[in-house]
Design an enzyme around this catalytic site. Structure first.
Site, PDB file in Angstrom:
ATOM      1  N   LYS A   1     -13.882 -13.466  14.835  1.00 43.84           N
ATOM      2  CA  LYS A   1     -12.684 -14.178  15.328  1.00 43.84           C
ATOM      3  C   LYS A   1     -11.475 -13.286  15.537  1.00 43.84           C
ATOM      4  CE  LYS A   1     -14.446 -18.269  13.045  1.00 43.84           C
ATOM      5  NZ  LYS A   1     -14.332 -19.275  11.999  1.00 43.84           N
TER       6      LYS A   1
ATOM      7  N   GLU B   1      -7.561 -28.819  30.849  1.00 45.34           N
ATOM      8  CA  GLU B   1      -7.018 -28.057  31.966  1.00 45.34           C
ATOM      9  C   GLU B   1      -7.603 -28.569  33.273  1.00 45.34           C
ATOM     10  OE1 GLU B   1      -6.378 -23.600  33.778  1.00 45.34           O
ATOM     11  OE2 GLU B   1      -7.620 -23.834  32.017  1.00 45.34           O
TER      12      GLU B   1
ATOM     13  N   HIS C   1      -4.776 -26.443  42.327  1.00 43.27           N
ATOM     14  CA  HIS C   1      -4.145 -26.881  41.065  1.00 43.27           C
ATOM     15  C   HIS C   1      -3.153 -28.002  41.330  1.00 43.27           C
ATOM     16  CE1 HIS C   1      -5.596 -24.675  37.628  1.00 43.27           C
ATOM     17  NE2 HIS C   1      -5.772 -23.630  38.415  1.00 43.27           N
TER      18      HIS C   1
ATOM     19  N   ASP D   1     -17.926 -23.106  16.902  1.00 44.27           N
ATOM     20  CA  ASP D   1     -16.662 -22.786  16.247  1.00 44.27           C
ATOM     21  C   ASP D   1     -15.713 -22.257  17.329  1.00 44.27           C
ATOM     22  OD1 ASP D   1     -14.549 -21.709  14.845  1.00 44.27           O
ATOM     23  OD2 ASP D   1     -15.808 -20.979  13.206  1.00 44.27           O
TER      24      ASP D   1
END
Ligand code: ADP
Length: 555
Positions: free
Chosen positions: A366, A234, A540, A442
């Protein structure tokens, strides 16, 4: 596909065409001395021969002598002219052609694949397109591929059968290519140590995905400077976090505190009745039994130390949330072993207990869950800083009042309106996930690790800004899982937290959690400032040109 791209994809083993092997010469390039001398000699030869021939031909025309009647001197001049012409054409002509070709390269140069950019990684020679002349696969491997394609050999046994992880991955990949008819050209195969992930990080490998890593920093945190590695695609993210780090550093730095450090695992068991389930619950939560339970729990690891058990019930189902320290490991494996010890032990006293699953989702791993948000999981960290008024103006290009108001309306009220669970922040998960990927965590645990409430207050009569991030469930480790892989371990090393801390087990993982929180603090500061000052879309557009849909990157 254009020819130059194909050339790049043939990899190091492929032989480039002859023109590509010649030194590339462009205007302005400094030539080596011997080449410069040779060029001068041939240029002079060309000029002298041409001048002599012109003079001779003029005299012949004037004296009506036939032009084809040439003497020795003229023959030598003609020979010199042709030889120098051939040399000069072959030298400057190629440069000229190359310069024309490369002038259409501008877009690729911008993307980093044109002249001067590092060559793209060599894809698997086995999978090169026919035009790329793939290496011929050995007869023996051909047979294995055919057997895998025919379903006679399961793909997952290749590593064990062949004893060569790279070869196994290449064969599997070729089988996948033939089965699917897809080339997967861009996914590299070579350049990775497949034995390092065997039995630990992945199964059925066919290649690896490349991600760029940037550094934000220095992040001045608790008196230390950290260069924070972030793996992301990104645009703007690292630049923005970097700006936040600058604002923090120019204001004297941030400080952090680790409130809790305990991984959780909650098995679920069914009892014949709710009353019976309550009996097990009472046993587990009785302080008198804690020592026994700890002994049983702790025996499978030097690092897992039981901290407590918290129970919940749904009818006759009992959910037992065990919390344990896990040293420098994130700890899921370690804690699961300890929990299994306790379940086995309980079975003696409660033989009617039916263990449904080692994980009953009350852990909660998660998945967004209030239990992690409220009780914490992994490391619970608060990080804070006071940003000086002039830094808010100079570095962040906004003012304290606007930032505080924005935080209240967006991060607090807005998130409340959205029914957020742990999402009272601008983009904590951006920083968390980028650091997680870079350091071998993770990445799926970004769900709860990104839980964060960002608080902004004016202080010192409204001049300065107090900012804090409170993150109750940062799940990180510096040993185990993906942390031992070469790239990830290099990123941990950059932060000074690689591997196990021998003097004080757990310190490396806790320090990493504080860096994650510090990075989030910087990221929050910068994005909120960009929003407050209306710079977001502009920046951006600058750093993330190819993103057409800006709504996708405005968290
Ligand atoms: P996880 O539980 O995060 O999946 P593992 O339990 O698989 O991690 O890996 C941790 C391993 O590292 C264990 O075998 C443990 O004994 C070893 N280890 C060595 N030093 C440490 C340390 N300082 N903290 C935690 N584990 C350590």
């Amino acid at each position: 596909m254009d020819a130059r791209r194909k050339l790049g994809q043939q990899g190091a083993a492929a032989v480039p065409p002859a023109a590509a092997r010649l030194p590339r010469v462009q205007a302005g390039d400094a030539l080596p001395l011997p080449i410069r001398h040779t060029n001068l000699i041939f240029s002079a030869l060309f000029a002298v021969s041409l001048a002599y021939l012109m003079r001779r031909w003029r005299e012949k025309i004037r004296s009506s002598t036939p032009l084809h009647a040439v003497g020795l001197a003229e023959m030598l001049a003609i020979f010199g002219l042709i030889a120098s012409l051939i040399y000069l054409l072959s030298f400057f002509g190629i440069a000229f052609v190359q310069s024309i070709v490369s002038s259409s390269d501008e877009d690729e140069d911008f993307l980093g694949v044109g002249a001067g950019a590092p060559a793209p990684p060599a894809p698997c020679a086995l999978l090169g397109s026919p035009a790329a002349a793939p290496e011929k696969m050995p007869e023996e491997d051909e047979e294995i591929v055919a057997a895998v394609v025919a379903g006679k050999i399961p793909s997952y046994v290749l590593e064990t059968r062949l004893g060569d992880c790279r070869r196994a991955a290449g064969i599997r990949r070729e089988a996948v290519r033939r089965i699917t008819g897809r080339e997967i050209e861009g996914l590299p195969l070579d350049g990775f140590d497949y034995s390092s992930v065997l039995g630990q990080c992945i199964e059925l490998p066919v290649g690896y995905v490349q991600l760029p890593v940037g550094v934000a920093g220095p992040l001045l945190l608790d008196g230390q400077r950290y260069y924070v590695p972030m793996a992301t695609t990104e645009g703007c993210l690292v630049a923005s976090t970097n700006r936040g780090c600058k604002a923090i550093a120019e204001s004297g730095g941030a400080t952090s505190v680790v409130l809790r450090d305990g991984m959780t695992r909650a098995p679920v068991a069914r009892l014949p009745t709710a009353r019976r389930a309550a009996e097990v619950r009472a046993f587990l939560e009785d302080p008198d039994n804690f020592e026994t339970l700890s002994m049983v729990f702790n025996r499978s690891s030097r690092f897992a130390r039981l901290q407590g058990v918290q129970c919940a019930m749904a009818g006759r189902n009992l959910y037992m949330r065990f919390t344990s320290s896990t040293g420098d490991a994130m700890g899921m494996n370690m804690i699961s072993k300890g929990v299994q010890n306790v379940l086995d032990f309980l079975q003696d006293d409660f033989p009617d207990m039916d263990v449904i699953s080692i994980s009953g989702n009350f852990c909660s791993d998660k998945k967004p869950a209030a239990v992690n948000w409220i009780e914490g999981r992994g490391k619970s960290v608060v990080c804070e800083a006071v940003i000086k008024e002039e830094v808010v103006k100079k570095v962040l290009k906004t003012d304290v009042q606007s930032l505080v108001e924005l935080n209240t309306i967006k991060n607090l009220a807005g998130s409340a309106i959205a029914g957020a669970l742990g999402g009272f922040n601008a983009h904590a998960s951006n920083i968390v996930t980028a650091i997680f990927i870079a350091t071998g965590q993770d990445p799926a645990q970004n769900v709860e690790s990104s839980h964060c409430i960002t608080m902004l207050e004016p202080i010192n009569d409204g001049k300065d800004l107090h900012i804090s991030v409170t993150m109750p469930s940062i799940e990180v480790g510096t040993v185990g899982g993906g942390t031992q892989l070469a790239s990830q371990s290099a990123c941990l090393d950059l932060l000074g937290v690689k591997g196990a801390n021998r003097e004080s087990p757990g310190s490396n993982a806790r320090l990493l959690a504080t860096v994650v929180a510090g990075g989030v603090l910087a990221g929050e500061l910068s994005l909120l400032s960009a929003l407050a000052s209306g710079q977001l879309v502009k920046s951006h557009m600058k750093y993330n040109r190819s993103s057409k849909d800006m709504s996708k990157i405005v968290p």
